[in-house]
Design a protein around this motif. Structure first.
Motif, mmCIF file in Angstrom:
data_model
loop_
_atom_site.group_PDB
_atom_site.id
_atom_site.type_symbol
_atom_site.label_atom_id
_atom_site.label_comp_id
_atom_site.label_asym_id
_atom_site.label_seq_id
_atom_site.Cartn_x
_atom_site.Cartn_y
_atom_site.Cartn_z
ATOM 1 N N HIS A 133 -9.057 -12.234 6.259
ATOM 2 C CA HIS A 133 -8.311 -12.379 5.004
ATOM 3 C C HIS A 133 -8.595 -13.684 4.281
ATOM 4 O O HIS A 133 -8.139 -13.854 3.139
ATOM 5 C CB HIS A 133 -6.814 -12.196 5.272
ATOM 6 N N GLU B 54 -17.621 -4.884 8.045
ATOM 7 C CA GLU B 54 -16.658 -4.291 8.997
ATOM 8 C C GLU B 54 -16.884 -2.786 9.197
ATOM 9 O O GLU B 54 -16.617 -2.247 10.261
ATOM 10 C CB GLU B 54 -15.221 -4.546 8.526
ATOM 11 N N ARG C 289 0.838 -1.195 0.000
ATOM 12 C CA ARG C 289 0.000 0.000 0.000
ATOM 13 C C ARG C 289 0.880 1.255 0.000
ATOM 14 O O ARG C 289 0.564 2.263 0.629
ATOM 15 C CB ARG C 289 -0.932 -0.007 1.211
ATOM 16 N N ARG D 278 -9.866 -13.131 0.925
ATOM 17 C CA ARG D 278 -8.977 -12.715 -0.167
ATOM 18 C C ARG D 278 -8.081 -13.860 -0.641
ATOM 19 O O ARG D 278 -7.233 -13.658 -1.513
ATOM 20 C CB ARG D 278 -8.101 -11.535 0.287
ATOM 21 N N THR E 13 -10.664 -5.458 -6.607
ATOM 22 C CA THR E 13 -10.814 -5.347 -5.157
ATOM 23 C C THR E 13 -12.008 -6.182 -4.755
ATOM 24 O O THR E 13 -13.040 -6.160 -5.440
ATOM 25 C CB THR E 13 -11.022 -3.894 -4.655
ATOM 26 N N ILE E 14 -11.854 -6.894 -3.661
ATOM 27 C CA ILE E 14 -13.015 -7.675 -3.183
ATOM 28 C C ILE E 14 -14.128 -6.722 -2.748
ATOM 29 O O ILE E 14 -15.277 -7.118 -2.677
ATOM 30 C CB ILE E 14 -12.668 -8.640 -2.025
ATOM 31 N N ASP E 15 -13.789 -5.462 -2.465
ATOM 32 C CA ASP E 15 -14.810 -4.508 -2.006
ATOM 33 C C ASP E 15 -15.803 -4.165 -3.132
ATOM 34 O O ASP E 15 -16.911 -3.709 -2.863
ATOM 35 C CB ASP E 15 -14.156 -3.208 -1.504
ATOM 36 N N MET F 237 -15.400 -8.269 5.110
ATOM 37 C CA MET F 237 -14.659 -7.065 4.695
ATOM 38 C C MET F 237 -15.516 -6.212 3.759
ATOM 39 O O MET F 237 -16.685 -6.495 3.535
ATOM 40 C CB MET F 237 -13.367 -7.461 4.010
ATOM 41 N N GLY F 238 -14.901 -5.199 3.170
ATOM 42 C CA GLY F 238 -15.622 -4.355 2.210
ATOM 43 C C GLY F 238 -15.365 -2.888 2.407
ATOM 44 O O GLY F 238 -15.875 -2.060 1.665
ATOM 45 N N ARG F 239 -14.617 -2.570 3.502
ATOM 46 C CA ARG F 239 -14.318 -1.163 3.813
ATOM 47 C C ARG F 239 -15.615 -0.343 3.912
ATOM 48 O O ARG F 239 -16.492 -0.746 4.662
ATOM 49 C CB ARG F 239 -13.383 -0.594 2.744
HETATM 50 O O1 F6P Z 1 -9.671 -3.181 0.266
HETATM 51 C C1 F6P Z 1 -9.618 -4.549 0.488
HETATM 52 C C2 F6P Z 1 -9.643 -4.880 1.947
HETATM 53 O O2 F6P Z 1 -9.645 -6.279 2.056
HETATM 54 C C3 F6P Z 1 -10.790 -4.251 2.741
HETATM 55 O O3 F6P Z 1 -12.001 -4.941 2.573
HETATM 56 C C4 F6P Z 1 -10.232 -4.304 4.133
HETATM 57 O O4 F6P Z 1 -10.783 -3.303 4.960
HETATM 58 C C5 F6P Z 1 -8.769 -4.062 3.933
HETATM 59 O O5 F6P Z 1 -8.487 -4.392 2.586
HETATM 60 C C6 F6P Z 1 -7.876 -4.872 4.833
HETATM 61 O O6 F6P Z 1 -6.580 -4.500 4.589
HETATM 62 P P1 F6P Z 1 -5.288 -5.234 5.120
HETATM 63 O O7 F6P Z 1 -4.959 -6.335 4.161
HETATM 64 O O8 F6P Z 1 -4.252 -4.193 5.126
HETATM 65 O O9 F6P Z 1 -5.604 -5.799 6.481
#
Ligand code: F6P
Length: 343
Positions: A274, A221, A71, A277, A124-126, A168-170
């Protein structure tokens, strides 16, 4: 033409399928491809190396990204922007295929303003990138959520419990709504619409009254829950794009505790984290990644830059990165309304 390719932000299943498509299509035109390692960090550090068709052999079904991800935001530090631009000219990059979500594409847009040819592939999974119906990785993530909910149904019903499941999903409720709908959730809490523990309790009670002695509550989340206030400051340090870690809210745990307190029904919480993902991409994500990766290189071949390869209906179309970044893509509220029918 010499094309750089990178993956940035959270990994998703299907990235390798996209990288493979970019490399194979570029090689078919006689272009060279350079791997930029670990997202934008690789461009700053000059962590770049040539790719051949062997580099992408056998990677189609494998989750994660062979390129690595980070990131890192080069625009946080002027010297990193300078180093990146220097590396672009030193490695002779004519263009970069940027595979990422809004943050990664946003960096691409800033380089594009400085004259770098950029094309984007949304992942993105979001699923919250504007302009495309689907992002790579979303289908695999929601398939996993649906399977997890199937598994949780049997244990919840055996023990007559309420299970809250954090996904997840921000700030977007796509994973919660689509995953929850597919997995038969009894209540879904999302960021876009205020929900409440009170209402969740009502659903749980009315199910019990109908003889359904268990409930599955999907909790995004980033969900807005009337009774649960939080400030971003409490959640610790932000990443280089200004995001807090929403998992630190521990929302599914709080919701389970409150439901148990108010209804008297035993409750447990599960955080899918995770796992959403990981794993092998679904057929849908593999095909989407292949189509988008190929389209990205086709755009460059036609001398077009500054667009992402987007899925609209059943067509892959170009959408300007500036338009993508100027808009957000909240969950489809009609779909959420429909999901409520099954609560
Ligand atoms: O943007 C993808 C995502 O998986 C979000 O859904 C989640 O909030 C974030 O990334 C988690 O990030 P990290 O891998 O840094 O924990």
């Amino acid at each position: 033409m010499r094309i750089g390719v990178l993956t940035g932000g959270g990994d998703v299943p299907g990235l390798n399928a996209a990288i493979r498509a970019v490399v194979r299509k570029a090689l078919s035109y006689g272009y060279q491809v350079l791997a930029i390692r670990n997202g934008w960090e690789g461009l700053i550090l000059g962590n770049v190396e040539p790719m051949t068709s062997r580099s992408v052999s056998g990677i189609l079904p494998i989750g994660g990204t062979i390129l690595g991800s980070s990131r890192t935001n080069p625009f946080k530090r002027d010297e990193d922007v300078e180093k990146s631009l220097k590396n672009i000219s030193q490695f002779g990059l004519d263009a970069i295929v940027v595979i990422g979500g809004d943050d990664t594409l946003g960096v691409g847009a800033k380089f594009s303003e400085r004259g770098v040819k950029i094309v984007g592939v949304p992942k993105t999974i979001d699923n919250d990138v504007y302009g495309t119906d689907y992002c790579i990785g979303f289908d695999t993530a929601v398939s996993f959520v649906a399977e997890a909910l199937d598994r949780l149904h049997t244990t919840a019903s055996s023990h007559h419990r309420v299970l809250t499941v954090e996904v997840m999903g921000r700030n977007a409720g796509w994973v919660a709504v689509v995953g929850g709908l597919a997995g038969g959730a009894d209540y879904i809490m999302i960021p876009e619409v205020e929900t409440s523990i009170d209402e969740a309790c009502e659903h749980v009670r009315s199910r019990w009254a109908r003889g359904k002695t268990f409930s599955i509550v999907v909790v995004s989340e980033g969900a807005q829950v009337r009774e649960v206030m939080y400030s971003e400051e409490e959640l610790g340090e932000k990443d280089e794009f200004g995001h807090v870690r929403l998992d630190r809210r521990g929302l599914a745990h709080t919701v389970a505790t409150e439901i148990e307190k108010h209804t008297g029904f035993e409750a447990r919480s599960v955080v899918l984290g995770h796992l959403q993902r990981g794993g092998s991409p679904t057929a849908f994500d593999r095909v989407l990644a292949a189509r988008m990766g190929v389209f990205a290189v086709e755009m460059l071949n036609q001398g077009e830059a500054g667009n992402i390869a987007a899925l609209q209906g059943n067509k892959i179309v170009p959408v300007p990165i500036s338009e993508v970044l100027a808009n957000t893509r909240p969950v489809d509220l009609e779909l959420y309304e429909m999901a409520r029918l099954f609560f």
